[in-house]
Write a protein that holds these residues in place. Structure first.
Motif, PDB file in Angstrom:
ATOM      1  N   ASN A   1     -35.312 -43.246   2.622  1.00  0.00           N
ATOM      2  CA  ASN A   1     -35.337 -43.621   4.034  1.00  0.00           C
ATOM      3  C   ASN A   1     -35.309 -45.138   4.155  1.00  0.00           C
ATOM      4  OD1 ASN A   1     -35.937 -44.074   6.715  1.00  0.00           O
ATOM      5  ND2 ASN A   1     -37.348 -42.345   6.837  1.00  0.00           N
TER       6      ASN A   1
ATOM      7  N   MET B   1     -29.523 -36.182   6.147  1.00  0.00           N
ATOM      8  CA  MET B   1     -29.647 -37.107   5.019  1.00  0.00           C
ATOM      9  C   MET B   1     -30.500 -36.503   3.907  1.00  0.00           C
ATOM     10  SD  MET B   1     -27.875 -39.579   5.944  1.00  0.00           S
ATOM     11  CE  MET B   1     -27.970 -41.317   5.997  1.00  0.00           C
ATOM     12  N   ASP B   2     -30.255 -37.024   2.686  1.00  0.00           N
ATOM     13  CA  ASP B   2     -30.983 -36.496   1.533  1.00  0.00           C
ATOM     14  C   ASP B   2     -32.487 -36.747   1.620  1.00  0.00           C
ATOM     15  OD1 ASP B   2     -28.744 -35.490   0.382  1.00  0.00           O
ATOM     16  OD2 ASP B   2     -28.369 -37.218  -0.897  1.00  0.00           O
ATOM     17  N   TYR B   3     -32.881 -37.871   2.262  1.00  0.00           N
ATOM     18  CA  TYR B   3     -34.318 -38.145   2.284  1.00  0.00           C
ATOM     19  C   TYR B   3     -35.068 -37.156   3.169  1.00  0.00           C
ATOM     20  CZ  TYR B   3     -32.937 -41.197   6.264  1.00  0.00           C
ATOM     21  OH  TYR B   3     -32.393 -41.704   7.394  1.00  0.00           O
TER      22      TYR B   3
ATOM     23  N   ASN C   1     -35.308 -44.029  12.258  1.00  0.00           N
ATOM     24  CA  ASN C   1     -33.876 -44.209  12.046  1.00  0.00           C
ATOM     25  C   ASN C   1     -33.051 -43.927  13.292  1.00  0.00           C
ATOM     26  OD1 ASN C   1     -33.524 -44.863   9.121  1.00  0.00           O
ATOM     27  ND2 ASN C   1     -34.809 -43.053   8.979  1.00  0.00           N
TER      28      ASN C   1
ATOM     29  N   ARG D   1     -38.519 -32.338   3.268  1.00  0.00           N
ATOM     30  CA  ARG D   1     -38.704 -30.899   3.526  1.00  0.00           C
ATOM     31  C   ARG D   1     -39.140 -30.181   2.259  1.00  0.00           C
ATOM     32  NH1 ARG D   1     -35.540 -28.611   8.304  1.00  0.00           N
ATOM     33  NH2 ARG D   1     -34.290 -30.332   9.027  1.00  0.00           N
ATOM     34  N   LEU D   2     -38.477 -30.530   1.139  1.00  0.00           N
ATOM     35  CA  LEU D   2     -38.804 -29.878  -0.126  1.00  0.00           C
ATOM     36  C   LEU D   2     -40.217 -30.224  -0.578  1.00  0.00           C
ATOM     37  CD1 LEU D   2     -35.561 -30.091  -2.257  1.00  0.00           C
ATOM     38  CD2 LEU D   2     -36.626 -28.098  -1.247  1.00  0.00           C
ATOM     39  N   ARG D   3     -40.707 -31.382  -0.124  1.00  0.00           N
ATOM     40  CA  ARG D   3     -42.074 -31.756  -0.464  1.00  0.00           C
ATOM     41  C   ARG D   3     -43.044 -30.853   0.275  1.00  0.00           C
ATOM     42  NH1 ARG D   3     -42.760 -37.107   1.753  1.00  0.00           N
ATOM     43  NH2 ARG D   3     -40.926 -37.658   0.564  1.00  0.00           N
ATOM     44  N   GLY D   4     -42.568 -30.225   1.355  1.00  0.00           N
ATOM     45  CA  GLY D   4     -43.430 -29.332   2.138  1.00  0.00           C
ATOM     46  C   GLY D   4     -43.990 -30.009   3.376  1.00  0.00           C
ATOM     47  N   GLU D   5     -43.388 -31.138   3.795  1.00  0.00           N
ATOM     48  CA  GLU D   5     -43.897 -31.880   4.946  1.00  0.00           C
ATOM     49  C   GLU D   5     -43.771 -31.056   6.227  1.00  0.00           C
ATOM     50  OE1 GLU D   5     -45.382 -34.585   4.686  1.00  0.00           O
ATOM     51  OE2 GLU D   5     -44.580 -35.783   3.027  1.00  0.00           O
TER      52      GLU D   5
ATOM     53  N   GLU E   1     -34.099 -33.989   3.348  1.00  0.00           N
ATOM     54  CA  GLU E   1     -34.164 -32.825   2.463  1.00  0.00           C
ATOM     55  C   GLU E   1     -35.321 -32.987   1.484  1.00  0.00           C
ATOM     56  OE1 GLU E   1     -30.339 -31.436   0.823  1.00  0.00           O
ATOM     57  OE2 GLU E   1     -31.441 -31.231  -1.063  1.00  0.00           O
ATOM     58  N   ALA E   2     -35.450 -34.204   0.927  1.00  0.00           N
ATOM     59  CA  ALA E   2     -36.540 -34.467  -0.019  1.00  0.00           C
ATOM     60  C   ALA E   2     -37.887 -34.235   0.649  1.00  0.00           C
ATOM     61  CB  ALA E   2     -36.439 -35.888  -0.547  1.00  0.00           C
TER      62      ALA E   2
ATOM     63  N   LYS F   1     -35.921 -47.109   6.458  1.00  0.00           N
ATOM     64  CA  LYS F   1     -36.911 -47.739   7.333  1.00  0.00           C
ATOM     65  C   LYS F   1     -38.344 -47.589   6.808  1.00  0.00           C
ATOM     66  CE  LYS F   1     -33.990 -49.219  10.325  1.00  0.00           C
ATOM     67  NZ  LYS F   1     -33.556 -48.620  11.550  1.00  0.00           N
TER      68      LYS F   1
ATOM     69  N   TYR G   1     -37.843 -22.207   0.206  1.00  0.00           N
ATOM     70  CA  TYR G   1     -38.866 -23.241  -0.011  1.00  0.00           C
ATOM     71  C   TYR G   1     -39.975 -23.170   1.029  1.00  0.00           C
ATOM     72  CZ  TYR G   1     -37.057 -26.118   3.861  1.00  0.00           C
ATOM     73  OH  TYR G   1     -36.694 -26.584   5.088  1.00  0.00           O
TER      74      TYR G   1
ATOM     75  N   PHE H   1     -49.693 -36.809  -0.488  1.00  0.00           N
ATOM     76  CA  PHE H   1     -49.486 -35.468   0.059  1.00  0.00           C
ATOM     77  C   PHE H   1     -50.032 -34.383  -0.870  1.00  0.00           C
ATOM     78  CE2 PHE H   1     -46.754 -31.738   0.898  1.00  0.00           C
ATOM     79  CZ  PHE H   1     -46.992 -31.588   2.254  1.00  0.00           C
ATOM     80  N   TYR H   2     -49.721 -34.510  -2.179  1.00  0.00           N
ATOM     81  CA  TYR H   2     -50.112 -33.448  -3.112  1.00  0.00           C
ATOM     82  C   TYR H   2     -51.502 -33.668  -3.691  1.00  0.00           C
ATOM     83  CZ  TYR H   2     -45.194 -32.031  -3.173  1.00  0.00           C
ATOM     84  OH  TYR H   2     -43.950 -31.619  -2.844  1.00  0.00           O
TER      85      TYR H   2
ATOM     86  N   GLU I   1     -39.875 -39.955   9.388  1.00  0.00           N
ATOM     87  CA  GLU I   1     -38.553 -39.977   8.750  1.00  0.00           C
ATOM     88  C   GLU I   1     -37.419 -40.102   9.768  1.00  0.00           C
ATOM     89  OE1 GLU I   1     -38.238 -39.930   5.463  1.00  0.00           O
ATOM     90  OE2 GLU I   1     -40.179 -39.211   4.757  1.00  0.00           O
TER      91      GLU I   1
ATOM     92  N   THR J   1     -28.651 -42.611   0.524  1.00  0.00           N
ATOM     93  CA  THR J   1     -29.049 -41.634   1.530  1.00  0.00           C
ATOM     94  C   THR J   1     -30.310 -40.878   1.110  1.00  0.00           C
ATOM     95  OG1 THR J   1     -27.657 -39.953   0.534  1.00  0.00           O
ATOM     96  CG2 THR J   1     -26.678 -41.258   2.290  1.00  0.00           C
ATOM     97  N   ALA J   2     -30.744 -41.076  -0.134  1.00  0.00           N
ATOM     98  CA  ALA J   2     -31.914 -40.334  -0.602  1.00  0.00           C
ATOM     99  C   ALA J   2     -33.209 -41.053  -0.281  1.00  0.00           C
ATOM    100  CB  ALA J   2     -31.819 -40.082  -2.097  1.00  0.00           C
TER     101      ALA J   2
ATOM    102  N   LEU K   1     -44.092 -26.235  -4.942  1.00  0.00           N
ATOM    103  CA  LEU K   1     -43.119 -27.256  -4.560  1.00  0.00           C
ATOM    104  C   LEU K   1     -43.278 -28.510  -5.421  1.00  0.00           C
ATOM    105  CD1 LEU K   1     -43.349 -27.007  -0.676  1.00  0.00           C
ATOM    106  CD2 LEU K   1     -41.357 -26.429  -2.052  1.00  0.00           C
TER     107      LEU K   1
ATOM    108  N   TYR L   1     -31.502 -37.570  -6.415  1.00  0.00           N
ATOM    109  CA  TYR L   1     -30.211 -37.363  -5.759  1.00  0.00           C
ATOM    110  C   TYR L   1     -29.118 -38.295  -6.281  1.00  0.00           C
ATOM    111  CZ  TYR L   1     -32.865 -34.565  -2.496  1.00  0.00           C
ATOM    112  OH  TYR L   1     -33.666 -33.617  -1.943  1.00  0.00           O
TER     113      TYR L   1
END
Lengths: 353, 550
Positions: free
Chosen positions: B371, A244-246, A268, A251-255, A248-249, B373, B348, B386-387, A264, B368-369, B356, B363
Motif C-alpha cells: 500500500n 490491488m494485491d495489497y 488511496n 484479506r488473506l491476513r484475515g483483516e 488481497e494480502a 500510503k 479463506y 494482528f497475529y 487500506e 501493487t503489493a 491463515l 507477489y
C-alpha cells in the motif's frame, strides 16, 4: 484629448515597447493588442469606455496581486510539505483560497464584524447607504451589510454541513459496496439509481413540503439527494483500489471490513474525493440558495443570500444594484471554490510537468 | 576507409540527455557514443535506469516528455537530428527509422484493425497506395510466419495472441522498409516458447532486408542471438562495447562480468525427508473453475518443510490459479488442500487466524503489493500486531528484527513510504511482511520476474538464506527456467491446468522429458550466440509455431 487619454496610451505603448525590448513575447502581444482594442473602443465609446477598461485592468491587477501576496504569505507560514505544494499552485487557486478564507472569517466572527443584528430594524424600507449603513437597508429597513455577513454564516454553514453529511453517507456506502460486492453492492446501487432518477429540486421541494422546513430537515434532505453521486464516485474509485494485491494480502491476513476500508482503501482514494467535495459543495450551496429563493429554505428572519436576492429583487427595476450583492457573494464563492478544486483535480490527476 | 564512410548510418557522439525531476534538470545520459553501419545489429544492455530506452529513442531524435537532449550530436545518414526541425524529424520516423515497443498489446490502438494501422505510414508518406500497402503487409506477415497471413491483418489487436501481435508490430515497423529499427525489449513480456518464435522472425526479417537495428534488452542470452555488437550501459554511461563473440567470452569490465555471473547462482538440491514426515502443504486432486470455465484439473503435489517446489509453465497454464486455491481465494470445485496433514476449509473466509498465518504470499509486482500510503513500519508491523498481538516497544523491536533479516537498515527505512524505495527494496519489504506472520509456507508468485538480474539474484539469495534459517517451505511460481535451475529442489511442470510432469530437479533437467517439458527447456535462450540457429535447425524452422502448440 485630455491628460487621461494621453497618459493612457503613453503607458500602454511604453509598456509594450519595454516588453518587446526584453523579448517577453506573450506580454508584448497582450499589451499591444490591448492598445489596438483601446483605439477602436475609444473611438466608439469615448473616454468613459477607456475608464472602464482601466478600472477592469486595475481590478484584475488587484486580484492578481492579492493572490500572489497570499501565496507568498502561505508559503512562509505553512509547514514545509504544504508550502512546497502552495509554491507551485496557480494564482487562481490562491485567489480562491483567499476568498474562502475571507468568507470563513466573516461567517465565524459574524456577530463581531456586523454592526447590527440580522433581524434588527434600524431605518426605513430601502433606505440608501449612509455613514451607518455601508450598503443601505433592505425592504424592512434592516442593514444589508450585517445581513450579508450573517448570511455567510447561515448559507455557507448549512451547505457545508449538508455536503459533509452527504459525503459521510455516500462515501461510507460506496466503500462498503466496493469492498463487499455481491448483494449489498447491488442493493445500494439500485437504491441510488432510484434517488437519482427523481429531479433533485422537485424531490427537495416535495420532501420539504411534507416534512416542514427547519435547518435540520433541510440538511438531511440535501444530504440524501446528493449522496448518490458521492456513492457512485467512491464506489468507482474504491473499485480500482480493491483489486490491488495489497488488498488481497490484507484479506488473506484475515483483516475485517472496517480495517480494510479505513487503513487500506480510504488513504488511496482521498484525492478524487476531496476534489469532488469541492464541486459538490458548490452544487449544494446553489441548491440551498435556490430553495431559499423559492421560499422553502432557511426561514425568515434568518439572513441568507438566496432569500435576500428574492426580497430585494424589486429594486432591480429601479436601477439599484442592491439585490446583486448577495447574488455576487454566491457567485464569488462558487468561482473561488471551483478555482481551488481545479487545482486539486490537477494535482490528484498527476498531470504535472 | 571510404567504404566504411558510405556504410555509416547512425553516428551518435557525446550524447547527453537530461530529465526533469524535483524542479530541476538532472543529467541521466552522460555522453554516450554509438556508431551503427547499414545492416548492423547492435545490442544495448543494462539494468533498468541505465538509459537504454532513452538512448534508443534519441536515435530517432526524440526525447520523452520531461526529458530533453542537452548536448552531443546525432547524425543519421548525414543528417544532424539535434538541429533539424521537428517536422523533418517526424518525416524520418516511421519511414526511415521505425520503433518496436515492449508491449505490443499496449502500443496497438485497440479501436482499429491491425492492417489499417500497418498501412498508415506507407500511405501517409505516399510510398504505396492502399491496396499495394495491404498486399505488402500480407507478404510481410507471411515472411514473419504469422498464421493466415491473408486474413490476420483484418482482425483487431485483441483478437490475436501476444506473440503474434509482437510479430505484427515488427511487420508494421518494416512497412516502409526503414534503414533502422529500434527494438525496445520486444520479447520481455512474452513466454519463452513464444519468445523463440518472435526472435527467429525478427532475425530473419532484419537479415532479409539488410536493416540496421538497435536491440534493447536486459536479457543477455537474447541479445547474444540477435546482435553483431553489444554495448553495456550503466547509469547513463557506457561500460564497454565489443562484438558479440568477444563480449561473451572475455568481458573486460567487472560490471559486465558480474552481469554474466548472475546466472551461475546455484544451491545444492535437497531431497525429501524420509520416514513418515508430513508435507507442509499438500494439494490433492484439485479441480477449479472461473465460472463455467475449467482452469485446473486434477492437480496434485506436496511441499515438504525446508524445500522449494518450483511450479513452471507458460502464462495461462494455471500456476497462479493453483496458488489462489491453496490460499483459499478461489475455492476448488473438488479436491483437498492439506496443511501439515490437516484438511483446510476451501475458502479463506472460513479459515482461522492460525491457519491463515501459516501460509503467506509474496507477489510479483511489489508496486501493487504494498500500500503506497502506509509506512514501512506499519506494513511489516501489521501482521505481527494482528497475529501475535504485539504492541509498542515489542512491536518496534520485532519490525527492527525483520528489517535486519531482509538486510535493510531499520533506522533508515522504518518511517519511509513504499514509493520512496527501489524495486528490489520493495520486494524485500514484501518478503518481510510475509515473514512477520512467522509462516511455515510461503508462495512466491514470480517474485523476481519484474526485477533486474543483479537485483533478482540478491532476492533469490535472501530467500535461500531465510529458508535455511527458518526452515521455510516455498512454492515458487515462475516461467523463468534459469531461476528454477538455481533454487528449486523439486519441479512441477504445468500446462493448460494440468500437471504434465513432476519430480526432483536433477531428474527433470536430464532427459528423457515429456515433450512439453522438452519444448520449455529448449526454448530457454542460452549464452551461446549460435543457440537460436541450432534450436531452429533441430526443430525444423517451419514447425516452430506447431511445436509450441503440441
Amino acid at each position: 484629448m485630455n491628460y487621461f487619454v494621453i497618459g493612457y496610451y503613453a503607458l500602454l505603448i511604453g509598456a509594450s515597447c519595454l516588453a518587446a525590448y526584453y523579448s517577453a513575447r506573450t506580454v508584448f502581444l497582450l499589451l499591444f493588442s490591448l492598445t489596438l482594442v483601446s483605439f477602436i473602443v475609444g473611438i466608439v465609446g469615448g473616454e468613459s469606455s477607456l475608464w472602464t477598461i482601466t478600472i477592469c485592468a486595475g481590478l484584475l491587477a488587484l486580484f492578481g496581486g492579492t493572490a500572489f501576496a497570499f501565496r507568498e504569505f502561505l508559503a512562509i507560514v505553512l509547514p514545509t510539505e504544504a508550502s512546497k505544494a502552495i509554491k507551485t499552485a496557480p494564482l487562481t487557486a490562491t485567489f480562491g483560497l483567499f476568498v474562502i478564507m475571507t468568507y470563513a472569517i466573516a461567517g465565524i466572527f459574524a456577530p463581531i464584524i456586523a454592526p447590527y443584528g440580522e433581524a434588527e430594524v434600524i431605518a426605513g424600507a430601502f433606505a440608501p447607504a449612509d455613514e451607518h449603513m455601508l450598503l443601505g437597508a433592505d425592504q424592512l429597513g434592516r442593514d444589508l451589510f450585517s445581513r450579508l455577513v450573517f448570511g455567510a454564516r447561515n448559507t455557507v454553514g448549512i451547505a457545508l454541513l449538508a455536503t459533509t453529511f452527504a459525503f459521510v453517507l455516500g462515501a461510507l456506502a460506496g466503500l462498503i459496496a466496493a469492498t463487499l460486492g455481491g448483494w449489498f453492492d447491488q442493493l445500494m446501487s439500485r437504491v441510488v439509481d432510484v434517488i437519482m432518477s427523481v429531479p433533485s429540486l422537485i424531490f427537495a421541494l416535495l420532501l420539504l413540503s411534507i416534512l416542514g422546513t427547519n435547518a435540520f430537515v433541510l440538511i438531511v434532505i440535501i444530504a440524501v439527494i446528493y449522496s448518490p453521486r458521492v456513492f457512485r464516485l467512491t464506489r468507482a474509485v474504491a473499485g480500482n483500489v480493491v483489486v490491488m494485491d495489497y488488498i488481497e494480502a490484507a484479506r488473506l491476513r484475515g483483516e475485517g471490513l472496517w480495517y480494510l476500508i479505513r487503513r487500506e482503501i480510504l488513504p488511496n482514494s482521498t484525492a478524487p474525493l476531496i476534489a469532488e467535495f469541492g464541486l459538490e459543495f458548490c452544487f449544494v450551496f446553489l441548491l440551498v440558495a435556490g430553495l431559499s429563493f423559492l421560499g422553502l429554505g432557511i426561514q425568515p428572519p434568518t439572513a441568507d443570500w438566496g432569500s435576500m436576492v428574492r426580497e430585494n429583487a424589486t429594486l432591480i427595476s429601479f436601477g439599484e444594484i442592491t439585490p446583486l450583492f448577495p447574488a455576487g457573494a454566491i457567485a464569488l464563492l462558487t468561482v473561488a471554490v471551483n478555482f481551488v478544486v481545479d487545482w486539486m483535480l490537477f494535482r490528484s490527476s498527476g498531470l504535472k510537468g | 576507409m571510404a567504404d566504411e564512410k558510405k556504410d555509416l548510418l547512425l553516428k551518435i557522439r557525446d550524447l547527453r540527455i537530461e530529465g526533469y525531476s524535483d524542479e530541476k534538470w538532472l543529467e541521466i545520459v552522460h555522453g554516450v557514443d554509438l556508431t551503427l553501419h547499414k545492416g548492423e545489429v547492435m545490442g544495448l544492455i543494462g539494468e533498468s535506469g541505465a538509459g537504454k530506452s532513452t538512448i534508443g529513442l534519441a536515435a530517432m531524435g526524440f526525447a520523452r516528455d520531461g526529458c530533453r537532449i542537452s548536448g552531443g550530436s546525432i547524425e543519421f545518414d548525414g543528417m544532424e537530428l539535434t538541429t533539424t526541425s521537428e517536422s523533418d524529424r517526424r518525416a524520418l520516423r516511421g519511414s526511415r527509422i521505425a520503433y518496436v515497443a515492449q508491449s505490443a498489446a499496449a502500443s496497438f490502438n485497440p479501436a482499429h484493425k491491425i492492417i489499417d494501422q500497418h498501412t498508415e505510414a506507407p500511405i501517409h508518406y505516399r510510398i504505396r497506395k492502399r491496396l499495394e500497402a495491404q498486399e505488402d503487409a500480407m507478404e510481410l506477415y507471411e515472411r514473419l510466419r504469422l498464421p493466415n497471413p491473408q486474413e490476420i491483418g483484418f482482425r483487431y489487436p485483441h483478437q490475436v495472441s501476444g506473440g503474434q501481435l509482437q510479430r505484427a508490430m515488427t511487420a508494421m515497423a518494416m512497412a516502409c522498409r526503414p534503414d533502422l529499427i529500434i527494438f525496445d525489449e520486444p520479447t520481455t513480456a512474452l513466454d519463452v516458447t513464444t519468445q523463440i518464435e518472435v526472435l527467429a522472425a525478427i532475425r530473419d526479417i532484419v537479415e532479409q532486408f539488410n536493416t540496421a537495428a538497435i536491440y534493447i534488452t536486459h536479457d543477455l542470452a537474447v541479445v547474444a542471438q540477435m546482435a553483431d555488437t553489444i554495448k553495456v550501459l550503466l547509469k547513463g554511461n557506457e561500460v564497454e562495447e565489443a562484438d558479440t563473440e568477444t563480449m561473451l567470452k572475455s568481458p573486460k569490465e567487472d560490471y559486465t562480468k558480474s552481469l554474466w555471473a548472475v546466472r551461475s547462482f546455484k544451491r545444492p538440491q535437497k531431497s525429501r525427508p524420509g520416514g513418515d514426515a508430513v508435507p507442509v502443504v499438500s494439494v490433492e486432486n484439485v479441480d477449479a473453475a472461473y465460472g463455467d470455465t475449467k482452469v485446473l484439473s486434477n492437480v496434485s503435489f506436496d511441499v515438504y518443510a525446508g524445500m522449494t517446489v518450483a511450479v513452471v509453465g507458460e502464462s495461462g497454464s494455471g500456476k497462479s490459479t493453483t496458488a489462489r486455491c491453496i490460499t483459499g481465494l478461489l475455492p476448488p470445485t473438488s479436491g483437498k488442500i492439506l496443511m501439515n496433514g490437516v484438511d483446510m476449509p476451501p475458502s479463506y473466509k472460513d479459515r482461522t487466524k492460525e491457519e491463515l498465518r501459516k501460509a503467506q504470499m509474496i507477489y510479483q509486482m511489489a508496486d501493487t503489493a504494498l500500500n503506497p500510503k502506509v509506512r514501512i513500519c506499519d506494513i511489516i508491523g501489521r501482521p505481527a500486531q494482528f497475529y501475535m498481538g504485539l504492541r509498542g516497544a515489542a512491536l518496534k523491536s520485532r519490525v527492527d528484527e525483520l528489517l535486519d533479516l531482509i538486510e535493510l537498515e531499520p533506522s533508515k527505512y522504518y518511517n519511509r513510504y513504499p514509493p520512496e524505495l527501489s524495486g528490489g527494496q520493495k520486494q524485500r519489504i514484501g518478503i518481510a511482511r510475509a515473514l512477520a506472520a512467522d509462516p511455515t509456507f510461503i508462495i512466491c508468485d514470480e517474485v523476481t520476474s519484474a526485477l533486474d538480474q543483479l537485483v533478482a539474484e540478491g532476492i533469490l539469495k535472501l530467500l535461500d538464506r531465510l529458508q535455511k534459517e527458518l526452515n521455510l517451505a516455498y512454492m515458487f511460481i515462475t516461467h523463468d527456467l534459469a531461476t528454477v535451475r538455481s533454487i528449486a529442489d523439486e519441479v512441477v511442470v504445468m500446462k493448460q491446468g494440468e500437471v504434465v510432469e513432476a519430480g526432483p530437479k536433477n531428474e527433470m533437467f536430464t532427459p528423457p522429458h515429456h515433450p512439453y517439458t522438452d519444448l520449455l527447456l529448449s526454448s530457454v535462450p542460452e549464452m551461446d550466440p549460435n543457440w537460436l540457429t541450432t534450436v531452429l535447425e533441430e526443430r525444423g524452422v517451419d514447425n516452430i509455431g506447431e511445436a509450441a502448440t503440441v
